[in-house]
Design an enzyme around this catalytic site. Sequence first.
Site, PDB file in Angstrom:
ATOM      1  N   ASP A   1       0.827  -1.206   0.000  1.00  0.00           N
ATOM      2  CA  ASP A   1       0.000   0.000   0.000  1.00  0.00           C
ATOM      3  C   ASP A   1       0.866   1.262   0.000  1.00  0.00           C
ATOM      4  OD1 ASP A   1      -2.406   1.406   0.054  1.00  0.00           O
ATOM      5  OD2 ASP A   1      -2.495   1.448   2.232  1.00  0.00           O
TER       6      ASP A   1
ATOM      7  N   CYS B   1     -21.159 -12.181  -4.525  1.00  0.00           N
ATOM      8  CA  CYS B   1     -22.006 -11.210  -3.823  1.00  0.00           C
ATOM      9  C   CYS B   1     -23.494 -11.463  -4.106  1.00  0.00           C
ATOM     10  CB  CYS B   1     -21.648  -9.783  -4.238  1.00  0.00           C
ATOM     11  SG  CYS B   1     -20.178  -9.126  -3.423  1.00  0.00           S
TER      12      CYS B   1
ATOM     13  N   CYS C   1     -27.088  -9.586  -2.801  1.00  0.00           N
ATOM     14  CA  CYS C   1     -26.898  -8.928  -1.501  1.00  0.00           C
ATOM     15  C   CYS C   1     -26.499  -7.462  -1.680  1.00  0.00           C
ATOM     16  CB  CYS C   1     -25.825  -9.661  -0.701  1.00  0.00           C
ATOM     17  SG  CYS C   1     -25.482  -8.937   0.910  1.00  0.00           S
TER      18      CYS C   1
ATOM     19  N   CYS D   1     -23.944  -4.024   2.323  1.00  0.00           N
ATOM     20  CA  CYS D   1     -22.925  -2.980   2.485  1.00  0.00           C
ATOM     21  C   CYS D   1     -23.445  -1.641   1.967  1.00  0.00           C
ATOM     22  CB  CYS D   1     -21.631  -3.377   1.778  1.00  0.00           C
ATOM     23  SG  CYS D   1     -21.787  -3.711   0.009  1.00  0.00           S
TER      24      CYS D   1
ATOM     25  N   CYS E   1     -24.088   1.712   4.657  1.00  0.00           N
ATOM     26  CA  CYS E   1     -23.092   2.788   4.665  1.00  0.00           C
ATOM     27  C   CYS E   1     -23.694   4.070   5.243  1.00  0.00           C
ATOM     28  CB  CYS E   1     -22.579   3.047   3.248  1.00  0.00           C
ATOM     29  SG  CYS E   1     -21.341   4.374   3.187  1.00  0.00           S
TER      30      CYS E   1
ATOM     31  N   CYS F   1     -16.623   8.728   1.918  1.00  0.00           N
ATOM     32  CA  CYS F   1     -16.326   7.600   2.805  1.00  0.00           C
ATOM     33  C   CYS F   1     -15.798   8.093   4.152  1.00  0.00           C
ATOM     34  CB  CYS F   1     -15.301   6.692   2.128  1.00  0.00           C
ATOM     35  SG  CYS F   1     -14.774   5.283   3.122  1.00  0.00           S
TER      36      CYS F   1
ATOM     37  N   CYS G   1     -13.388   3.305   9.216  1.00  0.00           N
ATOM     38  CA  CYS G   1     -14.757   2.804   9.358  1.00  0.00           C
ATOM     39  C   CYS G   1     -14.780   1.361   8.877  1.00  0.00           C
ATOM     40  CB  CYS G   1     -15.720   3.663   8.533  1.00  0.00           C
ATOM     41  SG  CYS G   1     -17.435   3.078   8.545  1.00  0.00           S
TER      42      CYS G   1
ATOM     43  N   CYS H   1     -19.129  -1.366   6.273  1.00  0.00           N
ATOM     44  CA  CYS H   1     -19.437  -2.190   5.094  1.00  0.00           C
ATOM     45  C   CYS H   1     -18.881  -3.605   5.228  1.00  0.00           C
ATOM     46  CB  CYS H   1     -18.942  -1.523   3.820  1.00  0.00           C
ATOM     47  SG  CYS H   1     -17.157  -1.291   3.706  1.00  0.00           S
TER      48      CYS H   1
ATOM     49  N   CYS I   1     -21.092  -7.489   6.129  1.00  0.00           N
ATOM     50  CA  CYS I   1     -20.954  -8.445   5.027  1.00  0.00           C
ATOM     51  C   CYS I   1     -21.107  -9.882   5.535  1.00  0.00           C
ATOM     52  CB  CYS I   1     -19.598  -8.285   4.364  1.00  0.00           C
ATOM     53  SG  CYS I   1     -19.294  -9.476   3.032  1.00  0.00           S
TER      54      CYS I   1
END
Length: 312
Positions: A134, A188, A191, A194, A198, A214, A241, A244, A248
């Site tokens: 990252d 997914c 569904c 998420c 939010c 976000c 945060c 989401c 799940c």
Amino acid sequence: MNLQRIRHTNIIKQKAAELGFDFCGISAATFLEEEAPRLEKWLNRHMHGQMSYMENHFDKRLDPRLLVPGAKSVVSLLYNYYPVKKILHQDDELKISKYAYGTDYHFVIKDKLKSLLEALRQEIGDIDGRVFVDSAPVMDKAWAARSGAGWLGKHTNIINRKLGSFFFIAELIIDLDLEPDAPTKDYCGTCTRCIDACPTDAIVEPYVVDGSKCISYLTIELKDKIPDEFAGKMDNWIFGCDVCQDVCPWNRFAAPHREPAFEPHPHLEHMKTSDWQELTEELFNELFKKSAVKRTKLTGLQRNVAFVTEQK
């Protein structure tokens, strides 16, 4: 069948497992053609907010061979950070994201990646490459999806059927020809938990997050005042945060990590809202000595605390 390529691939996966990585997948180091229009559209819609660095090195983000000349393979690795117990999640108390509980993952995982690369050089021979956590223009989620690590969920996090999504993604980009893995399918389905959960409606459509809305962006990346439009919508989050991911269904499979460095400072478990409001420089430095929370500095965290508590 290239037996040497298969042997080298098996060695990498074995060494990665020995170092504690929860998944290791391989992709050929080629141009991410399908990602180019998605990235360009996202940037053009200004969904990166003040993260101007996202506009830089567009070509390098899409082609790992521009980052590592001669690169032939991208090795994607997952490292679990799901905590043994969730702290700061009591009703009406302020919260920080689970990934920031302990030592900054950049330090922990980069050391493991360097150890992995060194072990591979000893086992296989001269390998040219770089490690990434990252910290460079690498589209880690795209590479993780290509490698079979999981699929891109509607919240734009990678989801693994066995692990859920509470893990860090890292890469080795190397000049070794390896056996690539196949991507997995999207599980997914219909569904939308998420999207529905939010707090700031940042997931503007399936698989698209407006980063400028976000809570993680607002509490970490944004350096200015948090816009008033988000008043009462922060859900007590003061750094990052997890909403989401918490909602799940795939995270019912999340198991506690095995990394001592990710354990939180004991004092964090008992922090009340008043403690956050009265946080001193000395205590901030003690609690977050090697933590990702230091990115906000004390002034940034104080801004977040004030904005959230003013609405309570």
